[in-house]
Write a protein that holds these residues in place. Structure first.
Motif, PDB file in Angstrom:
ATOM      1  N   LEU A  73      28.313   8.746  24.593  1.00  0.00           N
ATOM      2  CA  LEU A  73      26.705   9.116  24.183  1.00  0.00           C
ATOM      3  C   LEU A  73      26.112   8.776  25.939  1.00  0.00           C
ATOM      4  O   LEU A  73      26.475   7.946  26.853  1.00  0.00           O
ATOM      5  CB  LEU A  73      25.930   9.101  23.586  1.00  0.00           C
ATOM      6  N   PRO A  74      24.625   9.540  26.338  1.00  0.00           N
ATOM      7  CA  PRO A  74      24.467   9.008  26.958  1.00  0.00           C
ATOM      8  C   PRO A  74      23.489   7.422  26.934  1.00  0.00           C
ATOM      9  O   PRO A  74      23.790   6.498  25.780  1.00  0.00           O
ATOM     10  CB  PRO A  74      22.534  10.067  27.245  1.00  0.00           C
ATOM     11  N   GLU A  75      22.958   6.511  27.901  1.00  0.00           N
ATOM     12  CA  GLU A  75      22.822   5.323  27.960  1.00  0.00           C
ATOM     13  C   GLU A  75      21.414   4.659  26.994  1.00  0.00           C
ATOM     14  O   GLU A  75      21.960   4.211  26.314  1.00  0.00           O
ATOM     15  CB  GLU A  75      22.783   4.609  29.451  1.00  0.00           C
ATOM     16  N   PRO A  76      19.972   6.034  27.453  1.00  0.00           N
ATOM     17  CA  PRO A  76      19.085   5.542  25.906  1.00  0.00           C
ATOM     18  C   PRO A  76      19.563   5.607  24.527  1.00  0.00           C
ATOM     19  O   PRO A  76      18.811   4.955  23.896  1.00  0.00           O
ATOM     20  CB  PRO A  76      18.037   6.595  27.009  1.00  0.00           C
ATOM     21  N   ILE A  77      20.364   6.966  24.906  1.00  0.00           N
ATOM     22  CA  ILE A  77      20.683   6.619  23.081  1.00  0.00           C
ATOM     23  C   ILE A  77      21.832   6.155  22.106  1.00  0.00           C
ATOM     24  O   ILE A  77      21.123   4.676  21.834  1.00  0.00           O
ATOM     25  CB  ILE A  77      21.412   8.359  22.572  1.00  0.00           C
ATOM     26  N   ARG A  78      22.543   4.928  23.585  1.00  0.00           N
ATOM     27  CA  ARG A  78      24.204   4.178  22.862  1.00  0.00           C
ATOM     28  C   ARG A  78      22.736   2.632  22.760  1.00  0.00           C
ATOM     29  O   ARG A  78      22.610   1.706  21.733  1.00  0.00           O
ATOM     30  CB  ARG A  78      24.534   4.026  24.119  1.00  0.00           C
ATOM     31  N   LEU A 106      28.357  -4.354   6.054  1.00  0.00           N
ATOM     32  CA  LEU A 106      27.347  -5.338   6.823  1.00  0.00           C
ATOM     33  C   LEU A 106      28.552  -5.480   7.954  1.00  0.00           C
ATOM     34  O   LEU A 106      28.612  -5.754   8.863  1.00  0.00           O
ATOM     35  CB  LEU A 106      26.933  -6.750   5.320  1.00  0.00           C
ATOM     36  N   PRO A 107      30.141  -6.106   7.143  1.00  0.00           N
ATOM     37  CA  PRO A 107      31.029  -6.568   8.371  1.00  0.00           C
ATOM     38  C   PRO A 107      30.910  -5.683   9.384  1.00  0.00           C
ATOM     39  O   PRO A 107      31.184  -5.748  10.856  1.00  0.00           O
ATOM     40  CB  PRO A 107      32.521  -7.050   7.752  1.00  0.00           C
ATOM     41  N   MET A 108      31.306  -4.077   8.839  1.00  0.00           N
ATOM     42  CA  MET A 108      31.023  -3.106   9.588  1.00  0.00           C
ATOM     43  C   MET A 108      30.210  -2.878  11.120  1.00  0.00           C
ATOM     44  O   MET A 108      30.042  -2.552  11.821  1.00  0.00           O
ATOM     45  CB  MET A 108      31.280  -1.711   9.204  1.00  0.00           C
ATOM     46  N   ILE A 109      28.773  -3.091  10.595  1.00  0.00           N
ATOM     47  CA  ILE A 109      27.720  -3.005  11.337  1.00  0.00           C
ATOM     48  C   ILE A 109      27.737  -4.136  12.272  1.00  0.00           C
ATOM     49  O   ILE A 109      27.228  -3.405  13.626  1.00  0.00           O
ATOM     50  CB  ILE A 109      26.600  -3.675  10.452  1.00  0.00           C
ATOM     51  N   GLN A 110      28.336  -5.159  12.441  1.00  0.00           N
ATOM     52  CA  GLN A 110      28.710  -6.735  12.808  1.00  0.00           C
ATOM     53  C   GLN A 110      29.493  -6.222  13.710  1.00  0.00           C
ATOM     54  O   GLN A 110      29.414  -6.323  14.785  1.00  0.00           O
ATOM     55  CB  GLN A 110      28.780  -7.441  12.194  1.00  0.00           C
ATOM     56  N   LEU A 111      30.846  -5.854  13.506  1.00  0.00           N
ATOM     57  CA  LEU A 111      32.001  -5.250  14.079  1.00  0.00           C
ATOM     58  C   LEU A 111      31.742  -3.758  15.231  1.00  0.00           C
ATOM     59  O   LEU A 111      31.875  -4.024  16.194  1.00  0.00           O
ATOM     60  CB  LEU A 111      33.158  -5.157  13.352  1.00  0.00           C
ATOM     61  N   TYR A 112      30.610  -3.478  14.760  1.00  0.00           N
ATOM     62  CA  TYR A 112      30.044  -1.946  15.389  1.00  0.00           C
ATOM     63  C   TYR A 112      28.967  -2.846  16.409  1.00  0.00           C
ATOM     64  O   TYR A 112      29.100  -2.564  17.525  1.00  0.00           O
ATOM     65  CB  TYR A 112      29.225  -1.081  14.783  1.00  0.00           C
ATOM     66  N   ARG A 113      28.653  -3.534  16.706  1.00  0.00           N
ATOM     67  CA  ARG A 113      27.823  -3.827  17.594  1.00  0.00           C
ATOM     68  C   ARG A 113      28.243  -4.555  18.780  1.00  0.00           C
ATOM     69  O   ARG A 113      28.181  -4.263  19.476  1.00  0.00           O
ATOM     70  CB  ARG A 113      26.449  -4.357  16.907  1.00  0.00           C
ATOM     71  N   LEU A 114      29.567  -5.919  17.453  1.00  0.00           N
ATOM     72  CA  LEU A 114      29.594  -6.712  18.765  1.00  0.00           C
ATOM     73  C   LEU A 114      31.326  -5.302  19.817  1.00  0.00           C
ATOM     74  O   LEU A 114      31.271  -5.625  20.762  1.00  0.00           O
ATOM     75  CB  LEU A 114      31.203  -7.750  18.185  1.00  0.00           C
ATOM     76  N   CYS A 115      31.379  -4.537  19.092  1.00  0.00           N
ATOM     77  CA  CYS A 115      32.696  -3.594  19.643  1.00  0.00           C
ATOM     78  C   CYS A 115      32.083  -2.653  21.013  1.00  0.00           C
ATOM     79  O   CYS A 115      32.626  -2.839  22.034  1.00  0.00           O
ATOM     80  CB  CYS A 115      33.200  -2.517  19.014  1.00  0.00           C
TER      81      CYS A 115
END
Length: 290
Positions: free
Chosen positions: A106-111, A170-179
């Motif tokens: 996706l474009p940077e602003p959406i990310r 919650l772990p998925m959200i945490q890993l999603y952000r870290l990924c």
């Protein structure tokens, strides 16, 4: 060299678990203003001594008020909790990586907006998430008459997919952000600019080059996620009344059962991450691991 580090880590972790098993004696003494170091040492010795012969081990069940044999019933509790835990961890990692790959296209602003929303979602209490999922199941049942899953266990039954979903959110959200942070860091590397200049597509660079390097960081980040999930497992078993090892520990709290419970989680996790560390270092980075 790596095998020596793993062995040292294993020994120190095992000694740490044994030392922690006697903490209730120390804490009870400190509450009364006493330092019960000798009693602490004795409690550890008693806990280790009571493990043999292990097949004859029994504990006082405070809920029913009598002694109950630990084996072979404890294996059922341990296996059920480990199944829930590893199903949730595997699903959380897969979903986080897939969502990260899609987001990176996706474009940077959406990310950036997605990242900001993840910071908010990550702060939600685990108890709130479990209650919202249970209420959603109840509301769906009231509207449609279809019970997609039981929200509590009775008579030792087992349910899987709803507890797994509650544990992984919650772990998925945490890993999603870290990924996302990891992939964005890789995106700024020189090899990505070189690949772009050679005419490779964004999808190819992401899936072949960036993924190869980022997945190593994701794997090691999942160690912290695993400990976070363990802390939520007790709440999950309590809310769903799951016949797992955490509730068994609550009903049979003693240094011996605490030691067995922690070791039952430690050995599978240690083997999993030791093998993963060897695999990633050997095949993804091309390093020879001795």
């Amino acid at each position: 060299m790596n095998s020596v580090k793993i062995s040292i880590k294993f020994v120190f972790s095992l000694l740490g678990i044994i030392a922690v098993s006697g903490f209730p004696v120390l804490i009870s003494g400190l509450v009364k203003g006493e330092v019960r170091f000798l009693e602490y040492i004795q409690s550890i010795r008693d806990a280790l001594a009571s493990l043999w012969p292990i097949q004859e081990l029994s504990v006082e069940n405070y809920r029913i008020g009598r002694e109950v044999p630990v084996f072979p019933q404890i294996f059922e509790y341990i296996s059920y909790s480990l199944q829930i835990l590893f199903l949730a961890l595997t699903s959380a990692i897969l979903l986080a990586v897939i969502l990260t790959i899609l987001t990176m296209l996706l474009p940077e602003p959406i990310r950036e907006r997605i990242k900001m929303s993840l910071y908010f979602l990550e702060s939600l209490p685990d108890l709130l998430v479990i209650m919202l999922v249970q209420f959603a199941v109840i509301a769906f049942f009231q509207k449609s008459g279809i019970l997609i899953s039981k929200i509590a266990v009775v008579n030792g039954e087992r349910i899987y997919w709803l507890p797994v979903i509650c544990l992984l959110i919650l772990p998925m959200i945490q890993l999603y952000r870290l990924c996302m942070l990891t992939f964005q860091e890789e995106e700024r590397q020189m090899y990505v600019e070189l690949a772009k200049s050679l005419g490779f597509s964004k999808v190819y660079i992401l899936l072949v080059h960036m993924f190869r390097n980022a997945i190593i960081s994701v794997f090691f980040q999942s160690k912290k996620t695993m400990w976070f999930m363990l802390s939520n497992l007790f709440v999950l078993e309590l809310m769903f009344n799951l016949p797992g090892i955490m509730l068994f520990l609550r009903d049979n709290l003693s240094p011996t059962i605490f030691l067995l419970t922690v070791l039952s989680f430690f050995f599978p996790m240690f083997l999993l991450y030791s093998f993963g560390e060897w695999l990633f270092l050997r095949h993804f980075r091309g390093k020879e691991v001795v």
